[in-house]
Design a protein around this motif. Structure first.
Motif, PDB file in Angstrom:
ATOM      1  N   GLU A  40     -27.847  -8.351 -42.082  1.00  0.00           N
ATOM      2  CA  GLU A  40     -27.625  -8.035 -43.489  1.00  0.00           C
ATOM      3  C   GLU A  40     -28.916  -8.010 -44.298  1.00  0.00           C
ATOM      4  O   GLU A  40     -29.095  -7.147 -45.156  1.00  0.00           O
ATOM      5  CB  GLU A  40     -26.632  -9.032 -44.115  1.00  0.00           C
ATOM      6  N   CYS A  48     -29.304  -0.429 -47.442  1.00  0.00           N
ATOM      7  CA  CYS A  48     -28.175   0.085 -46.676  1.00  0.00           C
ATOM      8  C   CYS A  48     -27.084  -0.980 -46.645  1.00  0.00           C
ATOM      9  O   CYS A  48     -27.379  -2.164 -46.524  1.00  0.00           O
ATOM     10  CB  CYS A  48     -28.653   0.407 -45.258  1.00  0.00           C
ATOM     11  N   THR A  49     -25.841  -0.565 -46.761  1.00  0.00           N
ATOM     12  CA  THR A  49     -24.718  -1.470 -46.563  1.00  0.00           C
ATOM     13  C   THR A  49     -24.249  -1.274 -45.129  1.00  0.00           C
ATOM     14  O   THR A  49     -23.726  -0.216 -44.785  1.00  0.00           O
ATOM     15  CB  THR A  49     -23.567  -1.160 -47.537  1.00  0.00           C
ATOM     16  N   PRO A  50     -24.458  -2.278 -44.259  1.00  0.00           N
ATOM     17  CA  PRO A  50     -24.149  -2.085 -42.847  1.00  0.00           C
ATOM     18  C   PRO A  50     -22.641  -2.055 -42.574  1.00  0.00           C
ATOM     19  O   PRO A  50     -21.887  -2.850 -43.125  1.00  0.00           O
ATOM     20  CB  PRO A  50     -24.798  -3.294 -42.174  1.00  0.00           C
ATOM     21  N   ASP A  51     -22.231  -1.123 -41.730  1.00  0.00           N
ATOM     22  CA  ASP A  51     -20.850  -1.039 -41.248  1.00  0.00           C
ATOM     23  C   ASP A  51     -20.851  -1.711 -39.873  1.00  0.00           C
ATOM     24  O   ASP A  51     -21.217  -1.098 -38.870  1.00  0.00           O
ATOM     25  CB  ASP A  51     -20.420   0.424 -41.159  1.00  0.00           C
ATOM     26  N   ILE A  52     -20.467  -2.984 -39.841  1.00  0.00           N
ATOM     27  CA  ILE A  52     -20.544  -3.796 -38.629  1.00  0.00           C
ATOM     28  C   ILE A  52     -19.611  -3.234 -37.554  1.00  0.00           C
ATOM     29  O   ILE A  52     -18.424  -3.049 -37.786  1.00  0.00           O
ATOM     30  CB  ILE A  52     -20.188  -5.274 -38.909  1.00  0.00           C
ATOM     31  N   GLN A  53     -20.186  -2.975 -36.373  1.00  0.00           N
ATOM     32  CA  GLN A  53     -19.433  -2.466 -35.232  1.00  0.00           C
ATOM     33  C   GLN A  53     -19.233  -3.543 -34.168  1.00  0.00           C
ATOM     34  O   GLN A  53     -18.203  -3.568 -33.507  1.00  0.00           O
ATOM     35  CB  GLN A  53     -20.176  -1.279 -34.599  1.00  0.00           C
ATOM     36  N   ALA A  62     -24.601  -2.646 -36.255  1.00  0.00           N
ATOM     37  CA  ALA A  62     -23.981  -1.944 -37.381  1.00  0.00           C
ATOM     38  C   ALA A  62     -24.516  -0.529 -37.474  1.00  0.00           C
ATOM     39  O   ALA A  62     -25.597  -0.224 -36.970  1.00  0.00           O
ATOM     40  CB  ALA A  62     -24.265  -2.688 -38.682  1.00  0.00           C
ATOM     41  N   CYS A  64     -25.749   2.208 -40.248  1.00  0.00           N
ATOM     42  CA  CYS A  64     -26.217   2.323 -41.624  1.00  0.00           C
ATOM     43  C   CYS A  64     -26.339   3.800 -41.969  1.00  0.00           C
ATOM     44  O   CYS A  64     -26.938   4.564 -41.201  1.00  0.00           O
ATOM     45  CB  CYS A  64     -27.579   1.650 -41.792  1.00  0.00           C
ATOM     46  N   LYS A  65     -25.776   4.189 -43.092  1.00  0.00           N
ATOM     47  CA  LYS A  65     -25.892   5.570 -43.562  1.00  0.00           C
ATOM     48  C   LYS A  65     -26.794   5.581 -44.780  1.00  0.00           C
ATOM     49  O   LYS A  65     -26.610   4.821 -45.715  1.00  0.00           O
ATOM     50  CB  LYS A  65     -24.524   6.138 -43.913  1.00  0.00           C
ATOM     51  N   LYS A  70     -28.271   8.663 -40.690  1.00  0.00           N
ATOM     52  CA  LYS A  70     -27.708   7.376 -40.287  1.00  0.00           C
ATOM     53  C   LYS A  70     -28.440   6.863 -39.057  1.00  0.00           C
ATOM     54  O   LYS A  70     -29.054   7.624 -38.311  1.00  0.00           O
ATOM     55  CB  LYS A  70     -26.208   7.467 -40.052  1.00  0.00           C
TER      56      LYS A  70
END
Length: 133
Positions: A40, A48-53, A62, A64-65, A70
């Motif tokens: 984070e 970037c707001t990470p999209d945790i995978q 994550a 990040c876009k 991305k």
């Protein structure tokens, strides 16, 4: 004019400094020291707001876009785990920005842009474009 040892030493040192200055990598001066921190906090540094995978003890990953594309951002519990992950991933090609216990994966353009904020070292995966079937 007669040259003495002290004069030769000064002249030699001056010449050496001039050569070092001419050969200095100006790119290295623009790359900050490698960032550290959690997934984070690294993502926050590049806004970037990470999209945790993946959220496991040994690996957090994550997507990040950003406006410029991305990328994947991963953090690791150990240096060994990081190196094993990178070595396996590089078989698939791609561009990697590597810091202490973290890696960002994206296009060459994205990796270079991230490097100006996160620091780190570039690594390049295997180029399969020359392989024929």
């Amino acid at each position: 004019m007669r040259l003495t040892r002290p004069m030769l030493a000064v002249a030699g040192a001056t010449a050496a400094l001039a050569l070092v200055g001419c050969g200095a990598d100006t790119k290295a001066a623009t790359i900050p020291p490698a960032a550290t921190g959690s997934l984070e906090s690294l993502a926050a540094k590049v806004k970037c707001t990470p999209d945790i995978q993946t959220d496991a003890d040994e690996l957090r990953q994550a997507i990040c876009k950003m406006s410029y594309g991305k990328f994947v951002l991963a953090t690791f519990a150990t240096d060994r785990g990081q190196r094993e992950w990178i070595n396996d991933a590089k078989d698939y090609g791609g561009f990697y920005l590597v810091g202490r216990k973290w890696v960002a994966v994206g296009t060459e353009k994205i990796v270079k842009k991230l490097q100006t904020t996160l620091g780190g070292d570039e690594e390049i995966g295997t180029d399969h474009s020359k392989h024929t079937s």
